[in-house]
Structure formats: C-alpha cells, structure tokens
Design a protein around this motif. Structure first.
Motif, PDB file in Angstrom:
ATOM      1  N   UNK A  10       0.830  -1.200   0.000  1.00 19.47           N
ATOM      2  CA  UNK A  10       0.000   0.000   0.000  1.00 19.47           C
ATOM      3  C   UNK A  10       0.863   1.249   0.000  1.00 19.47           C
ATOM      4  N   UNK A  11       1.968   1.209   0.731  1.00 18.60           N
ATOM      5  CA  UNK A  11       2.874   2.359   0.755  1.00 18.60           C
ATOM      6  C   UNK A  11       3.425   2.646  -0.640  1.00 18.60           C
ATOM      7  N   UNK A  12       3.781   1.603  -1.373  1.00 17.46           N
ATOM      8  CA  UNK A  12       4.299   1.791  -2.722  1.00 17.46           C
ATOM      9  C   UNK A  12       3.260   2.426  -3.643  1.00 17.46           C
ATOM     10  N   UNK A  13       1.994   2.070  -3.459  1.00 21.37           N
ATOM     11  CA  UNK A  13       0.937   2.639  -4.299  1.00 21.37           C
ATOM     12  C   UNK A  13       0.740   4.123  -4.026  1.00 21.37           C
ATOM     13  N   UNK A  14       0.856   4.534  -2.775  1.00 17.59           N
ATOM     14  CA  UNK A  14       0.687   5.945  -2.432  1.00 17.59           C
ATOM     15  C   UNK A  14      -0.721   6.454  -2.640  1.00 17.59           C
ATOM     16  N   UNK A  15      -1.721   5.615  -2.412  1.00 16.68           N
ATOM     17  CA  UNK A  15      -3.130   5.976  -2.593  1.00 16.68           C
ATOM     18  C   UNK A  15      -3.809   5.956  -1.227  1.00 16.68           C
ATOM     19  N   UNK A  16      -4.522   7.052  -0.902  1.00 19.46           N
ATOM     20  CA  UNK A  16      -5.116   7.199   0.414  1.00 19.46           C
ATOM     21  C   UNK A  16      -6.510   7.820   0.309  1.00 19.46           C
ATOM     22  N   UNK A  17      -7.360   7.664   1.337  1.00 15.98           N
ATOM     23  CA  UNK A  17      -8.686   8.282   1.320  1.00 15.98           C
ATOM     24  C   UNK A  17      -8.596   9.809   1.259  1.00 15.98           C
ATOM     25  N   UNK A  18      -9.401  10.402   0.404  1.00 17.34           N
ATOM     26  CA  UNK A  18      -9.372  11.857   0.237  1.00 17.34           C
ATOM     27  C   UNK A  18      -9.791  12.581   1.516  1.00 17.34           C
ATOM     28  N   UNK A  19     -10.551  11.911   2.370  1.00 14.01           N
ATOM     29  CA  UNK A  19     -11.004  12.559   3.605  1.00 14.01           C
ATOM     30  C   UNK A  19      -9.840  12.957   4.509  1.00 14.01           C
ATOM     31  N   UNK A  20      -8.664  12.320   4.297  1.00 15.92           N
ATOM     32  CA  UNK A  20      -7.503  12.638   5.117  1.00 15.92           C
ATOM     33  C   UNK A  20      -6.800  13.922   4.668  1.00 15.92           C
ATOM     34  N   UNK A  21      -7.074  14.358   3.449  1.00 19.35           N
ATOM     35  CA  UNK A  21      -6.264  15.415   2.837  1.00 19.35           C
ATOM     36  C   UNK A  21      -6.329  16.730   3.600  1.00 19.35           C
ATOM     37  N   UNK A  22      -7.498  17.066   4.132  1.00 20.67           N
ATOM     38  CA  UNK A  22      -7.626  18.358   4.812  1.00 20.67           C
ATOM     39  C   UNK A  22      -6.731  18.441   6.041  1.00 20.67           C
ATOM     40  N   UNK A  23      -6.752  17.391   6.869  1.00 23.30           N
ATOM     41  CA  UNK A  23      -5.891  17.382   8.052  1.00 23.30           C
ATOM     42  C   UNK A  23      -4.426  17.330   7.654  1.00 23.30           C
ATOM     43  N   UNK A  24      -4.115  16.551   6.646  1.00 25.86           N
ATOM     44  CA  UNK A  24      -2.726  16.466   6.199  1.00 25.86           C
ATOM     45  C   UNK A  24      -2.229  17.812   5.689  1.00 25.86           C
ATOM     46  N   UNK A  25      -3.105  18.553   5.024  1.00 24.75           N
ATOM     47  CA  UNK A  25      -2.729  19.888   4.531  1.00 24.75           C
ATOM     48  C   UNK A  25      -2.441  20.824   5.696  1.00 24.75           C
ATOM     49  N   UNK A  26      -3.241  20.732   6.747  1.00 23.39           N
ATOM     50  CA  UNK A  26      -2.972  21.562   7.927  1.00 23.39           C
ATOM     51  C   UNK A  26      -1.637  21.178   8.560  1.00 23.39           C
ATOM     52  N   UNK A  27      -1.377  19.872   8.653  1.00 20.05           N
ATOM     53  CA  UNK A  27      -0.087  19.422   9.190  1.00 20.05           C
ATOM     54  C   UNK A  27       1.070  19.963   8.355  1.00 20.05           C
ATOM     55  N   UNK A  28       0.905  19.877   7.052  1.00 18.84           N
ATOM     56  CA  UNK A  28       1.957  20.319   6.126  1.00 18.84           C
ATOM     57  C   UNK A  28       2.260  21.804   6.318  1.00 18.84           C
ATOM     58  N   UNK A  29       1.224  22.621   6.377  1.00 18.25           N
ATOM     59  CA  UNK A  29       1.435  24.054   6.558  1.00 18.25           C
ATOM     60  C   UNK A  29       2.086  24.343   7.903  1.00 18.25           C
ATOM     61  N   UNK A  30       1.653  23.636   8.960  1.00 21.87           N
ATOM     62  CA  UNK A  30       2.232  23.851  10.288  1.00 21.87           C
ATOM     63  C   UNK A  30       3.687  23.415  10.354  1.00 21.87           C
ATOM     64  N   UNK A  31       4.085  22.514   9.463  1.00 15.20           N
ATOM     65  CA  UNK A  31       5.470  22.030   9.451  1.00 15.20           C
ATOM     66  C   UNK A  31       6.398  22.957   8.675  1.00 15.20           C
ATOM     67  N   UNK A  32       5.841  24.039   8.109  1.00 15.61           N
ATOM     68  CA  UNK A  32       6.659  24.978   7.344  1.00 15.61           C
ATOM     69  C   UNK A  32       6.641  24.749   5.854  1.00 15.61           C
ATOM     70  N   UNK A  33       5.649  24.023   5.363  1.00 18.45           N
ATOM     71  CA  UNK A  33       5.539  23.760   3.929  1.00 18.45           C
ATOM     72  C   UNK A  33       5.534  25.027   3.103  1.00 18.45           C
ATOM     73  N   UNK A  34       6.198  25.018   1.980  1.00 21.28           N
ATOM     74  CA  UNK A  34       6.361  26.224   1.162  1.00 21.28           C
ATOM     75  C   UNK A  34       5.405  26.280  -0.027  1.00 21.28           C
ATOM     76  N   UNK A  35       4.636  25.217  -0.245  1.00 16.20           N
ATOM     77  CA  UNK A  35       3.685  25.180  -1.361  1.00 16.20           C
ATOM     78  C   UNK A  35       2.307  24.821  -0.816  1.00 16.20           C
ATOM     79  N   UNK A  36       1.503  24.196  -1.628  1.00 17.02           N
ATOM     80  CA  UNK A  36       0.255  23.600  -1.193  1.00 17.02           C
ATOM     81  C   UNK A  36       0.424  22.094  -1.278  1.00 17.02           C
ATOM     82  N   UNK A  37      -0.071  21.374  -0.290  1.00 20.30           N
ATOM     83  CA  UNK A  37       0.063  19.920  -0.331  1.00 20.30           C
ATOM     84  C   UNK A  37      -0.611  19.359  -1.578  1.00 20.30           C
TER      85      UNK A  37
END
Length: 281
Positions: A145-172
C-alpha cells in the motif's frame, strides 16, 4: 484457573506458534498491548477463542498478512507531529546538507505517509536528488500500500494543515491528484525511495544512515527489545547521525541510550554521540 489465566496461556501458545510456523517472534512485545491486539484480531476474524485464531494461523497460510497487520497496527499520517518536521526542515537537514549523499531509514513505515512527507520535505529543501530513503516494515501488505501511495481523500484536509504547520512552502495539493474519493501522491516522490521488508526484532543493520525515523513503534516493545532495537539504530547511524522517535517514546530505561545525546528532547530527536562524549562523566 480463571479466564484471565486461560487467556494468558492461549496468547503464549499463539506467540510460540507464530514463531515456529512463520518465523515471527513477538515474545518481546509489551505483554498487555500484544494480548489486547491478539484478542481484537480473534474477534475480527470471528474466532471464538485465541486458540481458534492459533489454529487458523497454523493451517491457513494466506491469513498471515492479515495477522501481521493486526499485530503490528500499521497507522500514520502525513506530517504527523508538524513540529518534528519543522525541526527537520530548519535544524537537522541543514546539518546533513554537507554530505554528498544522504541516507534516511524510515523503520516501521506502515502505509507510507511519513515516507512521502520526508520526500516532500527533501524536495522543498533541495536535498532530494542526493538522498536515498529506505522505507521498511514487517508487513508486506502495508509495504504494497505504501508503494501505491493511494489514500482516502477525507484525510487530505488534516494532512494539509499538518503540512502548513510544518513549514511547507507550497500547497500539499501540488503533490497529489484526487479522483473517486481518493488521492494519489505524485509518483515522482518515490523516485529515491526503496521499500523493503525488515524485522526489527530479528534482522540486523539495514543501511548506513544519516537519519533514522522510527516513530510510535517501540511503544509496543518490552524494555529488553527496545534496548536491542536502539543498539541496532546506533550501529546503523553514521557519526553524528540523527534518530527520531515518537513523542510518547522514552530512552529512560535503555542501556544503549548512553550512545544517543538529546538534540531536541521535547520532539524526541537524538544524535549519535562520539566515543569521547559517551565516556564523559
């Protein structure tokens, strides 16, 4: 003999059967946590008793991946604990940038969310082209599953918040495509990732690493096994290399902790001490 004692006997027999039938040794996992997961697995597979689970595990080899998933609890998020990834971005990676080649070992990578988080971080800091990520796990199914890199879209919003809080320079969202309630991470993020099966309990040094991440895995291990795994990480790190553990994990009772100096104790980042530092009072 009461029900608890019977359960303990059944769990002990299950552990012995797993080792003799399939070669996986769970005898040094934290007993209470392991017993709870074995019972949950028996319930999920509709086995009336743990002995029933043992029988199925012995006689139904295709069931093994399901059993391993139930025992190892593969779970994660992208940019989980954003403060850690911010510290990697701002403090650790600049120190590793002096190396011509950087090796990172993500031990216990589960379904790969933290692997892709690392790849994005390295991409944005300009280090990915000279970095190799080795992502390992006990579960072959989790690795697929890790190799496929496919995940439920419902996770994306929280992951985007995590990314921005980590200092992300773009949009997830720049790093994935969305379709049919799923997101698929850009496969270019995989270009320097090697996925491989590795058992922290029984296998040896996997690579020479400048950075090792093993987060929220050792909380399931006994103190003896935690110390054995820390020795493995110590022997895998280059001098001055970094180790990241989960926020709930501690080195307080590990004899091999003396070889690891706190770099950011709050975020559970440690650095391999030199021989002189280890001998210092």
């Amino acid at each position: 003999m009461d029900a608890k004692e019977l359960d303990d006997i059944e769990v002990a027999l299950f552990i012995q059967a797993m080792q003799r039938r399939h070669g996986y040794d769970f005898s040094q996992y934290a007993p209470a946590s392991l017993k709870r997961r074995v019972q949950q697995l028996a319930d999920q597979l509709q086995c009336r008793t743990i002995s029933g689970l043992t029988e199925r595990m012995l006689h139904e080899p295709p069931l093994l991946p399901r059993v391993l998933d139930g025992l190892t609890v593969p779970a994660s998020d992208m940019f989980r604990d954003p403060g850690l990834f911010r510290s990697l971005r701002e403090q650790v990676l600049p120190m590793l940038a002096s190396y011509p080649q950087i090796n990172i070992w993500q031990a216990g990578c589960a379904h790969g969310q933290e692997v892709y988080s690392l790849a994005i971080l390295l991409e944005e800091t300009g280090l990915y082209e000279r970095t190799q990520i080795f992502a390992t796990d006990l579960s072959e199914r989790a690795l697929r599953q890790a190799e496929e890199g496919i995940y439920p879209a419902r996770e994306a919003q929280q992951w985007s918040r995590n990314y921005q809080a980590s200092g992300g320079t773009c949009s997830l969202a720049d790093y994935y495509s969305a379709r049919y309630n799923l997101i698929k991470l850009d496969q270019r993020l995989r270009r320097n990732v090697t996925f491989a099966q590795h058992n922290l309990v029984s296998d040896g040094v996997f690579c020479e690493a400048h950075l090792i991440l093993c987060r929220n895995v050792m909380i399931y291990f006994s103190n003896v096994l935690q110390d054995r795994v820390l020795a493995l990480f110590r022997d895998s790190l280059v001098r001055g290399g970094f180790l990241c553990l989960g926020l709930r994990e501690s080195l307080d009772y590990a004899a091999n902790a003396a070889s690891l100096a706190p770099f950011d104790e709050r975020l559970r980042i440690f650095r391999l001490a030199s021989q002189a530092e280890r001998k210092a009072p």
